[in-house]
Design a protein around this motif. Structure first.
Motif, PDB file in Angstrom:
ATOM      1  N   ALA A  81       0.814  -1.218  -0.020  1.00 29.08           N
ATOM      2  CA  ALA A  81      -0.059  -0.008   0.014  1.00 29.08           C
ATOM      3  C   ALA A  81       0.910   1.300   0.115  1.00 29.08           C
ATOM      4  O   ALA A  81       1.754   1.434   0.656  1.00 29.08           O
ATOM      5  N   LYS A  82       0.590   2.201  -0.906  1.00 27.37           N
ATOM      6  CA  LYS A  82       1.002   3.458  -1.070  1.00 27.37           C
ATOM      7  C   LYS A  82       0.464   4.734  -0.492  1.00 27.37           C
ATOM      8  O   LYS A  82       0.906   5.761  -0.358  1.00 27.37           O
ATOM      9  N   GLY A  83      -0.943   4.361  -0.230  1.00 27.48           N
ATOM     10  CA  GLY A  83      -1.952   5.411   0.343  1.00 27.48           C
ATOM     11  C   GLY A  83      -2.940   5.047   0.589  1.00 27.48           C
ATOM     12  O   GLY A  83      -3.153   3.920   0.807  1.00 27.48           O
ATOM     13  N   LEU A  84      -4.042   6.056   0.893  1.00 28.66           N
ATOM     14  CA  LEU A  84      -5.337   5.864   1.097  1.00 28.66           C
ATOM     15  C   LEU A  84      -6.295   6.391   0.222  1.00 28.66           C
ATOM     16  O   LEU A  84      -6.029   7.441  -0.037  1.00 28.66           O
ATOM     17  N   GLN A  85      -7.685   5.800  -0.321  1.00 26.92           N
ATOM     18  CA  GLN A  85      -8.258   6.152  -0.881  1.00 26.92           C
ATOM     19  C   GLN A  85      -9.940   6.146  -0.484  1.00 26.92           C
ATOM     20  O   GLN A  85     -10.244   5.062  -0.065  1.00 26.92           O
ATOM     21  N   LEU A  86     -10.499   7.041  -0.535  1.00 22.27           N
ATOM     22  CA  LEU A  86     -11.803   7.137   0.150  1.00 22.27           C
ATOM     23  C   LEU A  86     -13.093   6.981  -1.130  1.00 22.27           C
ATOM     24  O   LEU A  86     -13.000   7.743  -2.105  1.00 22.27           O
ATOM     25  N   HIS A  87     -14.060   6.208  -0.756  1.00 21.53           N
ATOM     26  CA  HIS A  87     -15.196   6.032  -1.608  1.00 21.53           C
ATOM     27  C   HIS A  87     -16.399   6.043  -0.817  1.00 21.53           C
ATOM     28  O   HIS A  87     -16.433   6.114   0.431  1.00 21.53           O
ATOM     29  N   THR A  88     -17.582   6.226  -1.717  1.00 23.34           N
ATOM     30  CA  THR A  88     -18.907   6.107  -0.885  1.00 23.34           C
ATOM     31  C   THR A  88     -19.584   5.058  -1.267  1.00 23.34           C
ATOM     32  O   THR A  88     -19.225   4.568  -2.852  1.00 23.34           O
ATOM     33  N   ILE A  89     -20.329   4.382  -0.775  1.00 23.29           N
ATOM     34  CA  ILE A  89     -21.011   3.063  -1.455  1.00 23.29           C
ATOM     35  C   ILE A  89     -22.186   3.356  -2.493  1.00 23.29           C
ATOM     36  O   ILE A  89     -22.419   2.484  -3.184  1.00 23.29           O
ATOM     37  N   GLY A  90     -22.580   4.426  -2.868  1.00 30.81           N
ATOM     38  CA  GLY A  90     -23.579   4.773  -3.916  1.00 30.81           C
ATOM     39  C   GLY A  90     -24.820   4.219  -3.718  1.00 30.81           C
ATOM     40  O   GLY A  90     -25.961   4.050  -4.596  1.00 30.81           O
ATOM     41  N   THR A  91     -25.404   4.010  -2.513  1.00 30.65           N
ATOM     42  CA  THR A  91     -26.652   3.653  -2.162  1.00 30.65           C
ATOM     43  C   THR A  91     -27.140   4.367  -0.675  1.00 30.65           C
ATOM     44  O   THR A  91     -26.366   4.617  -0.021  1.00 30.65           O
ATOM     45  N   ALA A  92     -28.415   4.372  -0.648  1.00 31.83           N
ATOM     46  CA  ALA A  92     -29.058   5.095   0.656  1.00 31.83           C
ATOM     47  C   ALA A  92     -28.940   4.082   1.912  1.00 31.83           C
ATOM     48  O   ALA A  92     -30.140   3.476   2.142  1.00 31.83           O
ATOM     49  N   GLN A  93     -27.627   3.827   2.658  1.00 32.04           N
ATOM     50  CA  GLN A  93     -27.865   3.013   3.468  1.00 32.04           C
ATOM     51  C   GLN A  93     -26.558   3.548   4.398  1.00 32.04           C
ATOM     52  O   GLN A  93     -25.447   3.903   4.142  1.00 32.04           O
ATOM     53  N   ASN A  94     -26.764   3.667   5.854  1.00 33.20           N
ATOM     54  CA  ASN A  94     -26.131   4.212   6.695  1.00 33.20           C
ATOM     55  C   ASN A  94     -25.390   3.461   7.428  1.00 33.20           C
ATOM     56  O   ASN A  94     -24.385   3.350   8.398  1.00 33.20           O
ATOM     57  N   SER A  95     -25.489   2.006   7.531  1.00 34.73           N
ATOM     58  CA  SER A  95     -25.113   1.128   8.353  1.00 34.73           C
ATOM     59  C   SER A  95     -24.033   0.089   7.644  1.00 34.73           C
ATOM     60  O   SER A  95     -24.314  -0.586   6.671  1.00 34.73           O
ATOM     61  N   ALA A  96     -22.763   0.228   8.235  1.00 33.30           N
ATOM     62  CA  ALA A  96     -21.673  -0.710   7.680  1.00 33.30           C
ATOM     63  C   ALA A  96     -22.167  -2.067   7.966  1.00 33.30           C
ATOM     64  O   ALA A  96     -21.213  -2.861   7.175  1.00 33.30           O
ATOM     65  N   ASN A  97     -22.829  -2.490   8.986  1.00 36.70           N
ATOM     66  CA  ASN A  97     -23.035  -3.904   9.400  1.00 36.70           C
ATOM     67  C   ASN A  97     -23.881  -4.470   8.187  1.00 36.70           C
ATOM     68  O   ASN A  97     -23.608  -5.587   7.750  1.00 36.70           O
ATOM     69  N   SER A  98     -24.531  -3.857   7.382  1.00 36.41           N
ATOM     70  CA  SER A  98     -25.511  -4.252   6.334  1.00 36.41           C
ATOM     71  C   SER A  98     -24.464  -4.706   4.968  1.00 36.41           C
ATOM     72  O   SER A  98     -24.535  -5.545   4.361  1.00 36.41           O
ATOM     73  N   LEU A  99     -23.315  -3.682   5.131  1.00 37.35           N
ATOM     74  CA  LEU A  99     -22.230  -3.840   3.772  1.00 37.35           C
ATOM     75  C   LEU A  99     -21.552  -5.240   4.289  1.00 37.35           C
ATOM     76  O   LEU A  99     -21.180  -5.979   3.360  1.00 37.35           O
ATOM     77  N   ALA A 100     -21.080  -5.317   5.477  1.00 34.13           N
ATOM     78  CA  ALA A 100     -20.472  -6.507   6.008  1.00 34.13           C
ATOM     79  C   ALA A 100     -21.079  -7.777   5.531  1.00 34.13           C
ATOM     80  O   ALA A 100     -20.592  -8.670   5.118  1.00 34.13           O
ATOM     81  N   SER A 101     -22.576  -7.679   5.763  1.00 36.47           N
ATOM     82  CA  SER A 101     -23.245  -8.865   5.601  1.00 36.47           C
ATOM     83  C   SER A 101     -23.424  -9.329   3.984  1.00 36.47           C
ATOM     84  O   SER A 101     -23.145 -10.340   3.718  1.00 36.47           O
ATOM     85  N   TYR A 102     -23.621  -8.222   3.374  1.00 37.00           N
ATOM     86  CA  TYR A 102     -23.742  -8.326   1.811  1.00 37.00           C
ATOM     87  C   TYR A 102     -22.286  -8.934   1.271  1.00 37.00           C
ATOM     88  O   TYR A 102     -22.440  -9.845   0.523  1.00 37.00           O
ATOM     89  N   TRP A 103     -21.302  -8.306   1.812  1.00 36.14           N
ATOM     90  CA  TRP A 103     -19.853  -8.595   1.171  1.00 36.14           C
ATOM     91  C   TRP A 103     -19.450 -10.031   1.366  1.00 36.14           C
ATOM     92  O   TRP A 103     -18.592 -10.795   0.757  1.00 36.14           O
ATOM     93  N   ASN A 104     -19.844 -10.401   2.586  1.00 38.93           N
ATOM     94  CA  ASN A 104     -19.308 -11.658   3.134  1.00 38.93           C
ATOM     95  C   ASN A 104     -20.399 -12.940   2.775  1.00 38.93           C
ATOM     96  O   ASN A 104     -20.712 -13.547   3.630  1.00 38.93           O
ATOM     97  N   GLN A 105     -20.154 -12.979   1.535  1.00 34.74           N
ATOM     98  CA  GLN A 105     -21.084 -14.320   0.813  1.00 34.74           C
ATOM     99  C   GLN A 105     -20.513 -14.792  -0.406  1.00 34.74           C
ATOM    100  O   GLN A 105     -19.539 -13.941  -0.976  1.00 34.74           O
TER     101      GLN A 105
END
Length: 197
Positions: free
Chosen positions: A39-63
């Motif tokens: 890694a040479k640095g950090l890059q910030l993104h947003t998810i592009g959907t109306a959702q404020n809970s990181a837990n929901s993204l964790a559940s979606y990606w862990n499948q």
């Protein structure tokens, strides 16, 4: 102002607890592929959907079958909450370009109180709650990125040879021709008077 000699981040690192086990036992294709980066640095993104809970993204990606994954995700529901999805030295699937193989990528959750209409355009359904979500995520991002820069000894204002700052956004990568055509998080932060600066 961040003073690395005295500042202690107010981050609740969920990966220090239950999420650490989630990472190690992950069924996500993104984790199992396990390609490594320096890694040479950090890059910030947003998810592009109306959702404020990181837990929901964790559940979606862990499948099974989900190969897209970033290193960290910043919650917009509870300030100071950061989830880790990949070890820092794993290749992520975030910006469709330079960031994937060279940067620690971080998704910022958005707000339950917005509705996308076309591309990066959206309407706000409750302005007070929308502002609160985006502000919480922004505040946590500032803390977290400062913490990671201190950890790696990076100057966030230093430019790499390709013109990208050590700390950048997907939008900045796009404007330099290094990332896909996205404007995150610029399209959100304008509503709270904030920029990557």
């Amino acid at each position: 102002e961040f003073n690395p000699s005295i500042h202690q981040p107010k981050i609740e690192y969920t990966h220090d607890k239950a999420l650490d086990k989630k990472i190690k036992t992950s069924i996500s294709a993104g984790y199992k592929k396990g390609n490594k980066i320096n890694a040479k640095g950090l890059q910030l993104h947003t998810i592009g959907t109306a959702q404020n809970s990181a837990n929901s993204l964790a559940s979606y990606w862990n499948q099974p079958g989900i190969s897209a994954c970033v290193h960290y995700c910043i919650d917009a529901e509870k300030e100071g909450t950061v989830f880790q999805f990949l070890p820092d030295n794993y290749r992520s699937w975030a910006d469709g370009g330079f960031g994937n193989g060279n940067l620690i990528t971080v998704e910022l959750m958005e707000s339950d109180y917005m509705k996308y209409t076309n591309g990066a355009n959206f309407t706000i359904t409750n302005k007070t709650k929308f502002i609160a979500d985006i502000t919480r995520a922004y505040n946590t991002a500032v803390e977290f990125f400062a913490y990671k820069c201190k950890e790696y000894g990076w100057d966030p204002q230093e430019k790499m040879s390709n013109g990208l700052y050590r700390v950048s956004s997907h939008d900045e990568g796009c404007r330099l021709g290094l990332s896909t055509s996205h404007v995150d998080p610029t399209h959100l932060w304008g509503h709270i008077g904030k920029t990557m600066d």
